[in-house]
Design a protein around this motif. Structure first.
Motif, PDB file in Angstrom:
ATOM      1  N   ALA A  53       0.829  -1.290   0.125  1.00  0.00           N
ATOM      2  CA  ALA A  53       0.078   0.124  -0.047  1.00  0.00           C
ATOM      3  C   ALA A  53       1.005   1.225  -0.044  1.00  0.00           C
ATOM      4  N   ALA A  54       2.035   1.290   0.839  1.00  0.00           N
ATOM      5  CA  ALA A  54       2.930   2.342   0.933  1.00  0.00           C
ATOM      6  C   ALA A  54       3.657   2.551  -0.351  1.00  0.00           C
ATOM      7  N   THR A  55       4.046   1.611  -0.986  1.00  0.00           N
ATOM      8  CA  THR A  55       4.577   1.481  -2.433  1.00  0.00           C
ATOM      9  C   THR A  55       3.549   2.010  -3.537  1.00  0.00           C
ATOM     10  N   LEU A  56       2.607   1.477  -3.479  1.00  0.00           N
ATOM     11  CA  LEU A  56       1.436   1.980  -4.547  1.00  0.00           C
ATOM     12  C   LEU A  56       1.112   3.235  -4.112  1.00  0.00           C
ATOM     13  N   SER A  57       1.013   3.794  -3.125  1.00  0.00           N
ATOM     14  CA  SER A  57       0.227   5.166  -2.382  1.00  0.00           C
ATOM     15  C   SER A  57      -1.119   4.760  -2.678  1.00  0.00           C
ATOM     16  N   THR A  58      -1.752   3.676  -2.109  1.00  0.00           N
ATOM     17  CA  THR A  58      -2.726   3.425  -1.761  1.00  0.00           C
ATOM     18  C   THR A  58      -3.130   2.827  -0.470  1.00  0.00           C
ATOM     19  N   THR A  59      -4.216   2.255  -0.211  1.00  0.00           N
ATOM     20  CA  THR A  59      -4.663   1.704   1.178  1.00  0.00           C
ATOM     21  C   THR A  59      -4.449  -0.087   1.348  1.00  0.00           C
ATOM     22  N   PRO A  60      -4.093  -0.587   2.423  1.00  0.00           N
ATOM     23  CA  PRO A  60      -4.131  -2.025   2.275  1.00  0.00           C
ATOM     24  C   PRO A  60      -5.469  -2.439   1.956  1.00  0.00           C
ATOM     25  N   GLY A  61      -6.720  -1.935   2.109  1.00  0.00           N
ATOM     26  CA  GLY A  61      -7.895  -2.585   1.529  1.00  0.00           C
ATOM     27  C   GLY A  61      -8.013  -2.434  -0.066  1.00  0.00           C
ATOM     28  N   SER A  62      -7.260  -1.408  -0.650  1.00  0.00           N
ATOM     29  CA  SER A  62      -7.213  -1.507  -2.144  1.00  0.00           C
ATOM     30  C   SER A  62      -6.024  -2.593  -2.461  1.00  0.00           C
ATOM     31  N   VAL A  63      -5.116  -2.935  -1.823  1.00  0.00           N
ATOM     32  CA  VAL A  63      -4.182  -3.702  -2.071  1.00  0.00           C
ATOM     33  C   VAL A  63      -4.883  -5.310  -2.304  1.00  0.00           C
ATOM     34  N   ARG A  64      -5.687  -5.534  -0.911  1.00  0.00           N
ATOM     35  CA  ARG A  64      -6.354  -6.630  -0.985  1.00  0.00           C
ATOM     36  C   ARG A  64      -7.414  -6.820  -2.254  1.00  0.00           C
ATOM     37  N   GLY A  65      -8.044  -5.511  -2.628  1.00  0.00           N
ATOM     38  CA  GLY A  65      -8.742  -5.614  -3.820  1.00  0.00           C
ATOM     39  C   GLY A  65      -8.032  -6.065  -5.044  1.00  0.00           C
ATOM     40  N   HIS A  66      -6.926  -5.490  -5.312  1.00  0.00           N
ATOM     41  CA  HIS A  66      -6.055  -5.734  -6.483  1.00  0.00           C
ATOM     42  C   HIS A  66      -5.772  -6.801  -6.377  1.00  0.00           C
ATOM     43  N   LEU A  67      -5.039  -7.517  -5.441  1.00  0.00           N
ATOM     44  CA  LEU A  67      -4.537  -8.967  -5.219  1.00  0.00           C
ATOM     45  C   LEU A  67      -5.693  -9.912  -5.554  1.00  0.00           C
ATOM     46  N   HIS A  68      -6.977  -9.473  -4.988  1.00  0.00           N
ATOM     47  CA  HIS A  68      -8.131 -10.818  -5.092  1.00  0.00           C
ATOM     48  C   HIS A  68      -8.457 -10.883  -6.369  1.00  0.00           C
ATOM     49  N   ARG A  69      -8.687  -9.572  -7.420  1.00  0.00           N
ATOM     50  CA  ARG A  69      -9.013  -9.645  -8.385  1.00  0.00           C
ATOM     51  C   ARG A  69      -8.154 -10.141  -9.620  1.00  0.00           C
ATOM     52  N   GLY A  70      -6.664  -9.867  -9.124  1.00  0.00           N
ATOM     53  CA  GLY A  70      -5.762 -10.260  -9.955  1.00  0.00           C
ATOM     54  C   GLY A  70      -5.271 -11.785  -9.962  1.00  0.00           C
ATOM     55  N   ARG A  71      -5.288 -12.231  -8.528  1.00  0.00           N
ATOM     56  CA  ARG A  71      -5.283 -13.719  -8.334  1.00  0.00           C
ATOM     57  C   ARG A  71      -6.529 -14.666  -9.085  1.00  0.00           C
ATOM     58  N   ARG A  72      -7.661 -13.917  -8.861  1.00  0.00           N
ATOM     59  CA  ARG A  72      -8.949 -14.638  -9.650  1.00  0.00           C
ATOM     60  C   ARG A  72      -8.748 -14.487 -11.183  1.00  0.00           C
ATOM     61  N   THR A  73      -8.136 -13.391 -11.640  1.00  0.00           N
ATOM     62  CA  THR A  73      -8.098 -13.374 -13.109  1.00  0.00           C
ATOM     63  C   THR A  73      -7.064 -14.584 -13.517  1.00  0.00           C
ATOM     64  N   LEU A  74      -5.763 -14.517 -12.742  1.00  0.00           N
ATOM     65  CA  LEU A  74      -4.797 -15.382 -13.116  1.00  0.00           C
ATOM     66  C   LEU A  74      -5.210 -16.887 -12.988  1.00  0.00           C
ATOM     67  N   ALA A  75      -5.808 -17.183 -11.866  1.00  0.00           N
ATOM     68  CA  ALA A  75      -6.503 -18.577 -11.764  1.00  0.00           C
ATOM     69  C   ALA A  75      -7.499 -18.987 -13.120  1.00  0.00           C
ATOM     70  N   GLU A  76      -8.166 -17.962 -13.196  1.00  0.00           N
ATOM     71  CA  GLU A  76      -9.037 -18.465 -14.515  1.00  0.00           C
ATOM     72  C   GLU A  76      -8.283 -18.605 -15.867  1.00  0.00           C
ATOM     73  N   ARG A  77      -7.336 -17.713 -15.995  1.00  0.00           N
ATOM     74  CA  ARG A  77      -6.444 -18.080 -17.250  1.00  0.00           C
ATOM     75  C   ARG A  77      -5.574 -19.085 -17.174  1.00  0.00           C
ATOM     76  N   MET A  78      -5.295 -19.525 -15.851  1.00  0.00           N
ATOM     77  CA  MET A  78      -4.113 -20.571 -15.565  1.00  0.00           C
ATOM     78  C   MET A  78      -4.812 -21.891 -15.385  1.00  0.00           C
ATOM     79  N   ALA A  79      -6.186 -21.919 -15.488  1.00  0.00           N
ATOM     80  CA  ALA A  79      -7.043 -23.164 -14.746  1.00  0.00           C
ATOM     81  C   ALA A  79      -6.672 -24.523 -15.411  1.00  0.00           C
ATOM     82  N   ARG A  80      -6.083 -24.405 -16.934  1.00  0.00           N
ATOM     83  CA  ARG A  80      -5.679 -25.740 -17.458  1.00  0.00           C
ATOM     84  C   ARG A  80      -4.330 -26.067 -16.848  1.00  0.00           C
ATOM     85  N   TRP A  81      -3.662 -25.611 -16.070  1.00  0.00           N
ATOM     86  CA  TRP A  81      -2.234 -25.665 -15.613  1.00  0.00           C
ATOM     87  C   TRP A  81      -2.485 -26.447 -14.060  1.00  0.00           C
ATOM     88  N   ARG A  82      -3.604 -26.424 -13.860  1.00  0.00           N
ATOM     89  CA  ARG A  82      -3.832 -26.995 -12.457  1.00  0.00           C
ATOM     90  C   ARG A  82      -3.908 -28.616 -12.173  1.00  0.00           C
TER      91      ARG A  82
END
Length: 191
Positions: free
Chosen positions: A162-191
């Motif tokens: 959050a400090a690095t990106l000049s945002t809040t920890p809550g926003s970081v959690r949101g970015h990580l959640h959405r990013g991980r969800r998107t990566l999981a969807e796109r990488m599903a065939r590799w599981r």
């Protein structure tokens, strides 16, 4: 007043002590900061600027120049690495805004997947996995990609990100959640 340049800039000194010494003009202390945090800053810059070693070096160098000039303003409210990574992040954003996106280099991601042991089929699979991960990361929005890299590759806490990106920890959690969800969807065939 003691001569700051005679202080021992050994790697055992804390980041805070090194920053205080460097703030007073101790170039050796600043060299220890560069040696200690430069490799991680470079890795982060390399991923943010799309794998260009030249651009990553330029961004990292500009961040260190800014750090040297701005040490007087660094008050220790965040950890030194957090502040340094935020400088790299800002320089990377500036650079990427002026350029077209470039895909991440496969060799850079190779450190994320251990190499196969004398197995040609596994080499092919690993190569395809890296290519899929590269493409998935390239397609993430900037903040999701940056948050994912800082958390998963650099091991930063939500507060540090959050400090690095000049945002809040809550926003970081949101970015990580959405990013991980998107990566999981796109990488599903590799599981």
């Amino acid at each position: 007043m003691s001569d700051v340049t005679t202080a021992d800039p050994s790697p055992e000194r804390s980041d805070g002590a090194l920053a205080r010494a460097a703030r007073l003009g101790d170039e050796q202390a600043f060299r220890v900061i560069i040696d200690r945090h430069g490799p991680g800053m470079y890795r982060y810059a390399l991923r943010l600027v799309g794998g260009s070693e030249h651009d990553a070096s330029e961004v990292t160098q500009e961040a260190f120049i800014s750090a040297w000039r701005g040490l007087g303003r660094f008050r220790g409210e965040s950890a030194l690495p957090t502040w340094l990574f935020s400088l790299v992040h800002r320089r990377s954003v500036d650079l990427v805004r002026t350029r077209r996106p470039v895909p991440i280099d496969d060799e850079m991601l190779a450190t994320q997947v251990p190499p196969a042991q004398d197995n040609p089929l596994q080499d092919v699979v690993d190569g395809e996995l890296l290519e899929a991960l590269q493409q998935a990361l390239d397609e993430l929005p900037w903040n999701q990609r940056a948050a994912w890299l800082l958390r998963e590759v650099e091991g930063m806490t939500y507060e540090e990100i959050a400090a690095t990106l000049s945002t809040t920890p809550g926003s970081v959690r949101g970015h990580l959640h959405r990013g991980r969800r998107t990566l999981a969807e796109r990488m599903a065939r590799w599981r």
